[in-house]
Design a protein around this motif. Sequence first.
Motif, PDB file in Angstrom:
ATOM      1  N   THR A 101      26.825  38.979  31.980  1.00  0.00           N
ATOM      2  CA  THR A 101      27.496  38.246  33.061  1.00  0.00           C
ATOM      3  C   THR A 101      28.091  39.200  34.075  1.00  0.00           C
ATOM      4  OG1 THR A 101      27.985  36.428  31.541  1.00  0.00           O
ATOM      5  CG2 THR A 101      29.248  36.506  33.587  1.00  0.00           C
ATOM      6  N   LEU A 102      28.761  40.246  33.601  1.00  0.00           N
ATOM      7  CA  LEU A 102      29.351  41.245  34.494  1.00  0.00           C
ATOM      8  C   LEU A 102      28.282  41.878  35.378  1.00  0.00           C
ATOM      9  CD1 LEU A 102      31.748  43.076  35.398  1.00  0.00           C
ATOM     10  CD2 LEU A 102      31.043  44.633  33.549  1.00  0.00           C
ATOM     11  N   VAL A 103      27.199  42.338  34.781  1.00  0.00           N
ATOM     12  CA  VAL A 103      26.143  43.010  35.542  1.00  0.00           C
ATOM     13  C   VAL A 103      25.530  42.056  36.561  1.00  0.00           C
ATOM     14  CG1 VAL A 103      23.817  43.991  35.334  1.00  0.00           C
ATOM     15  CG2 VAL A 103      25.662  44.799  33.844  1.00  0.00           C
ATOM     16  N   LYS A 104      25.228  40.847  36.154  1.00  0.00           N
ATOM     17  CA  LYS A 104      24.662  39.876  37.098  1.00  0.00           C
ATOM     18  C   LYS A 104      25.622  39.621  38.257  1.00  0.00           C
ATOM     19  CE  LYS A 104      21.579  37.336  34.002  1.00  0.00           C
ATOM     20  NZ  LYS A 104      21.328  36.039  33.323  1.00  0.00           N
ATOM     21  N   GLY A 105      26.912  39.475  37.947  1.00  0.00           N
ATOM     22  CA  GLY A 105      27.906  39.232  38.988  1.00  0.00           C
ATOM     23  C   GLY A 105      28.061  40.395  39.942  1.00  0.00           C
ATOM     24  N   LYS A 145      25.826  42.565  40.623  1.00  0.00           N
ATOM     25  CA  LYS A 145      24.609  42.600  41.437  1.00  0.00           C
ATOM     26  C   LYS A 145      24.695  41.586  42.578  1.00  0.00           C
ATOM     27  CE  LYS A 145      20.549  43.221  39.605  1.00  0.00           C
ATOM     28  NZ  LYS A 145      19.325  43.242  38.776  1.00  0.00           N
ATOM     29  N   VAL A 146      25.186  40.394  42.287  1.00  0.00           N
ATOM     30  CA  VAL A 146      25.365  39.370  43.327  1.00  0.00           C
ATOM     31  C   VAL A 146      26.267  39.912  44.431  1.00  0.00           C
ATOM     32  CG1 VAL A 146      26.440  37.123  43.820  1.00  0.00           C
ATOM     33  CG2 VAL A 146      24.928  37.374  41.847  1.00  0.00           C
ATOM     34  N   LEU A 147      27.296  40.661  44.022  1.00  0.00           N
ATOM     35  CA  LEU A 147      28.262  41.212  44.967  1.00  0.00           C
ATOM     36  C   LEU A 147      27.796  42.536  45.589  1.00  0.00           C
ATOM     37  CD1 LEU A 147      31.339  40.318  42.783  1.00  0.00           C
ATOM     38  CD2 LEU A 147      30.862  39.365  45.059  1.00  0.00           C
ATOM     39  N   THR A 204      41.096  45.040  32.977  1.00  0.00           N
ATOM     40  CA  THR A 204      40.764  43.713  33.472  1.00  0.00           C
ATOM     41  C   THR A 204      39.731  43.091  32.555  1.00  0.00           C
ATOM     42  OG1 THR A 204      40.224  42.441  35.461  1.00  0.00           O
ATOM     43  CG2 THR A 204      38.914  44.414  35.050  1.00  0.00           C
ATOM     44  N   THR A 205      39.365  41.856  32.856  1.00  0.00           N
ATOM     45  CA  THR A 205      38.272  41.184  32.159  1.00  0.00           C
ATOM     46  C   THR A 205      37.150  40.950  33.161  1.00  0.00           C
ATOM     47  OG1 THR A 205      39.105  38.978  32.654  1.00  0.00           O
ATOM     48  CG2 THR A 205      39.881  40.021  30.594  1.00  0.00           C
ATOM     49  N   TYR A 206      35.963  40.675  32.669  1.00  0.00           N
ATOM     50  CA  TYR A 206      34.839  40.503  33.597  1.00  0.00           C
ATOM     51  C   TYR A 206      35.056  39.318  34.529  1.00  0.00           C
ATOM     52  CZ  TYR A 206      32.763  36.643  30.915  1.00  0.00           C
ATOM     53  OH  TYR A 206      32.541  35.441  30.296  1.00  0.00           O
ATOM     54  N   GLU A 207      35.603  38.215  34.020  1.00  0.00           N
ATOM     55  CA  GLU A 207      35.789  37.052  34.882  1.00  0.00           C
ATOM     56  C   GLU A 207      36.850  37.310  35.950  1.00  0.00           C
ATOM     57  OE1 GLU A 207      36.880  32.303  34.696  1.00  0.00           O
ATOM     58  OE2 GLU A 207      36.122  33.276  32.885  1.00  0.00           O
ATOM     59  N   SER A 208      37.956  37.886  35.553  1.00  0.00           N
ATOM     60  CA  SER A 208      39.012  38.213  36.508  1.00  0.00           C
ATOM     61  C   SER A 208      38.482  39.161  37.585  1.00  0.00           C
ATOM     62  CB  SER A 208      40.195  38.845  35.773  1.00  0.00           C
ATOM     63  OG  SER A 208      41.201  39.220  36.666  1.00  0.00           O
ATOM     64  N   LEU A 209      37.747  40.179  37.178  1.00  0.00           N
ATOM     65  CA  LEU A 209      37.205  41.156  38.120  1.00  0.00           C
ATOM     66  C   LEU A 209      36.231  40.509  39.106  1.00  0.00           C
ATOM     67  CD1 LEU A 209      36.817  44.125  39.044  1.00  0.00           C
ATOM     68  CD2 LEU A 209      34.942  44.232  37.381  1.00  0.00           C
ATOM     69  N   LEU A 210      35.313  39.698  38.599  1.00  0.00           N
ATOM     70  CA  LEU A 210      34.322  39.080  39.483  1.00  0.00           C
ATOM     71  C   LEU A 210      34.979  38.191  40.527  1.00  0.00           C
ATOM     72  CD1 LEU A 210      31.445  38.287  36.950  1.00  0.00           C
ATOM     73  CD2 LEU A 210      31.533  40.119  38.669  1.00  0.00           C
ATOM     74  N   PHE A 211      35.992  37.441  40.127  1.00  0.00           N
ATOM     75  CA  PHE A 211      36.679  36.597  41.111  1.00  0.00           C
ATOM     76  C   PHE A 211      37.532  37.430  42.075  1.00  0.00           C
ATOM     77  CE2 PHE A 211      35.760  32.979  38.216  1.00  0.00           C
ATOM     78  CZ  PHE A 211      35.094  32.196  39.146  1.00  0.00           C
ATOM     79  N   GLU A 212      38.122  38.520  41.591  1.00  0.00           N
ATOM     80  CA  GLU A 212      38.879  39.391  42.495  1.00  0.00           C
ATOM     81  C   GLU A 212      37.961  40.015  43.537  1.00  0.00           C
ATOM     82  OE1 GLU A 212      41.999  43.157  42.454  1.00  0.00           O
ATOM     83  OE2 GLU A 212      41.347  42.281  40.551  1.00  0.00           O
ATOM     84  N   LEU A 213      36.787  40.452  43.122  1.00  0.00           N
ATOM     85  CA  LEU A 213      35.829  41.041  44.063  1.00  0.00           C
ATOM     86  C   LEU A 213      35.270  39.996  45.026  1.00  0.00           C
ATOM     87  CD1 LEU A 213      33.902  43.356  41.563  1.00  0.00           C
ATOM     88  CD2 LEU A 213      35.514  44.094  43.336  1.00  0.00           C
ATOM     89  N   THR A 214      35.177  38.752  44.581  1.00  0.00           N
ATOM     90  CA  THR A 214      34.682  37.664  45.431  1.00  0.00           C
ATOM     91  C   THR A 214      35.723  37.293  46.491  1.00  0.00           C
ATOM     92  OG1 THR A 214      33.345  36.847  43.607  1.00  0.00           O
ATOM     93  CG2 THR A 214      33.774  35.297  45.387  1.00  0.00           C
ATOM     94  N   CYS A 273      29.058  34.452  48.062  1.00  0.00           N
ATOM     95  CA  CYS A 273      28.709  34.717  46.659  1.00  0.00           C
ATOM     96  C   CYS A 273      29.469  33.820  45.681  1.00  0.00           C
ATOM     97  CB  CYS A 273      29.017  36.178  46.319  1.00  0.00           C
ATOM     98  SG  CYS A 273      28.105  37.374  47.299  1.00  0.00           S
ATOM     99  N   PHE A 274      30.472  33.088  46.162  1.00  0.00           N
ATOM    100  CA  PHE A 274      31.362  32.361  45.274  1.00  0.00           C
ATOM    101  C   PHE A 274      30.637  31.417  44.324  1.00  0.00           C
ATOM    102  CE2 PHE A 274      33.700  28.414  44.435  1.00  0.00           C
ATOM    103  CZ  PHE A 274      34.644  28.902  43.549  1.00  0.00           C
ATOM    104  N   LYS A 275      29.743  30.598  44.841  1.00  0.00           N
ATOM    105  CA  LYS A 275      29.073  29.598  43.990  1.00  0.00           C
ATOM    106  C   LYS A 275      28.261  30.269  42.885  1.00  0.00           C
ATOM    107  CE  LYS A 275      28.970  25.685  47.079  1.00  0.00           C
ATOM    108  NZ  LYS A 275      28.183  24.692  47.793  1.00  0.00           N
ATOM    109  N   GLU A 276      27.577  31.339  43.229  1.00  0.00           N
ATOM    110  CA  GLU A 276      26.785  32.034  42.223  1.00  0.00           C
ATOM    111  C   GLU A 276      27.676  32.716  41.177  1.00  0.00           C
ATOM    112  OE1 GLU A 276      22.802  34.836  42.027  1.00  0.00           O
ATOM    113  OE2 GLU A 276      23.686  34.379  43.980  1.00  0.00           O
ATOM    114  N   ILE A 277      28.767  33.324  41.619  1.00  0.00           N
ATOM    115  CA  ILE A 277      29.723  33.924  40.685  1.00  0.00           C
ATOM    116  C   ILE A 277      30.329  32.851  39.802  1.00  0.00           C
ATOM    117  CG2 ILE A 277      31.961  35.129  40.499  1.00  0.00           C
ATOM    118  CD1 ILE A 277      29.646  36.992  41.347  1.00  0.00           C
ATOM    119  N   SER A 278      30.736  31.771  40.388  1.00  0.00           N
ATOM    120  CA  SER A 278      31.335  30.672  39.634  1.00  0.00           C
ATOM    121  C   SER A 278      30.378  30.140  38.568  1.00  0.00           C
ATOM    122  CB  SER A 278      31.749  29.551  40.606  1.00  0.00           C
ATOM    123  OG  SER A 278      32.435  28.545  39.919  1.00  0.00           O
ATOM    124  N   SER A 279      29.115  29.994  38.927  1.00  0.00           N
ATOM    125  CA  SER A 279      28.144  29.481  37.948  1.00  0.00           C
ATOM    126  C   SER A 279      27.880  30.486  36.827  1.00  0.00           C
ATOM    127  CB  SER A 279      26.846  29.075  38.638  1.00  0.00           C
ATOM    128  OG  SER A 279      26.152  30.201  39.101  1.00  0.00           O
TER     129      SER A 279
END
Length: 180
Positions: A35-39, A41-43, A154-164, A171-177
Amino acid sequence: MRIKAQDALFCLVDVQDKLYPHVTNKDEIERNLITLVKGLKVLSLPFIVNEQYKKGIGETIPSLKELVQEYPHFEKTTFSCCQNEPTMDAIKAAEKKVVIVAGIETHVCVLQTCIDLLEAGLEVVLVTDCCTSRKQNDTDMAIKRLVQAGVIPTTYESLLFELTLNAKNPCFKEISSLVK
């Protein structure tokens, strides 16, 4: 300190197939790493992939290998990625001030990499739910030591939303999914 995508680089440390079966929480960590890697990459974050002594420890695990194959890979024999000159040259060349780190083993290669990154003057973010070791206590103690040294946990979810940053980010919808 806010972590911004434009300032960051991702460093994947030694998630290799001959060691991975022996680490704690391996199934959860693998899901989290994917999940982290995919996120990331999206970002559109740049990646550096490290592999410790491939002849003995193997290659990056298949589920991650296919996701990171287009990024620079560095084989090393040093525990710290930073003690491998080509890896450190790539980190410097990226001209980022933040290095996000995840991988195995937390108490050896991850810990030494993070300490060396701090000593090089970089901000270091450790994705704690994307790191593990063979023994849980080793993981726990390494994370405590790294936080005391100045690493940002941090955690992967917290990080992905912080970067978003916000829900208006394309990228929000893809990160959220990804994190559901």
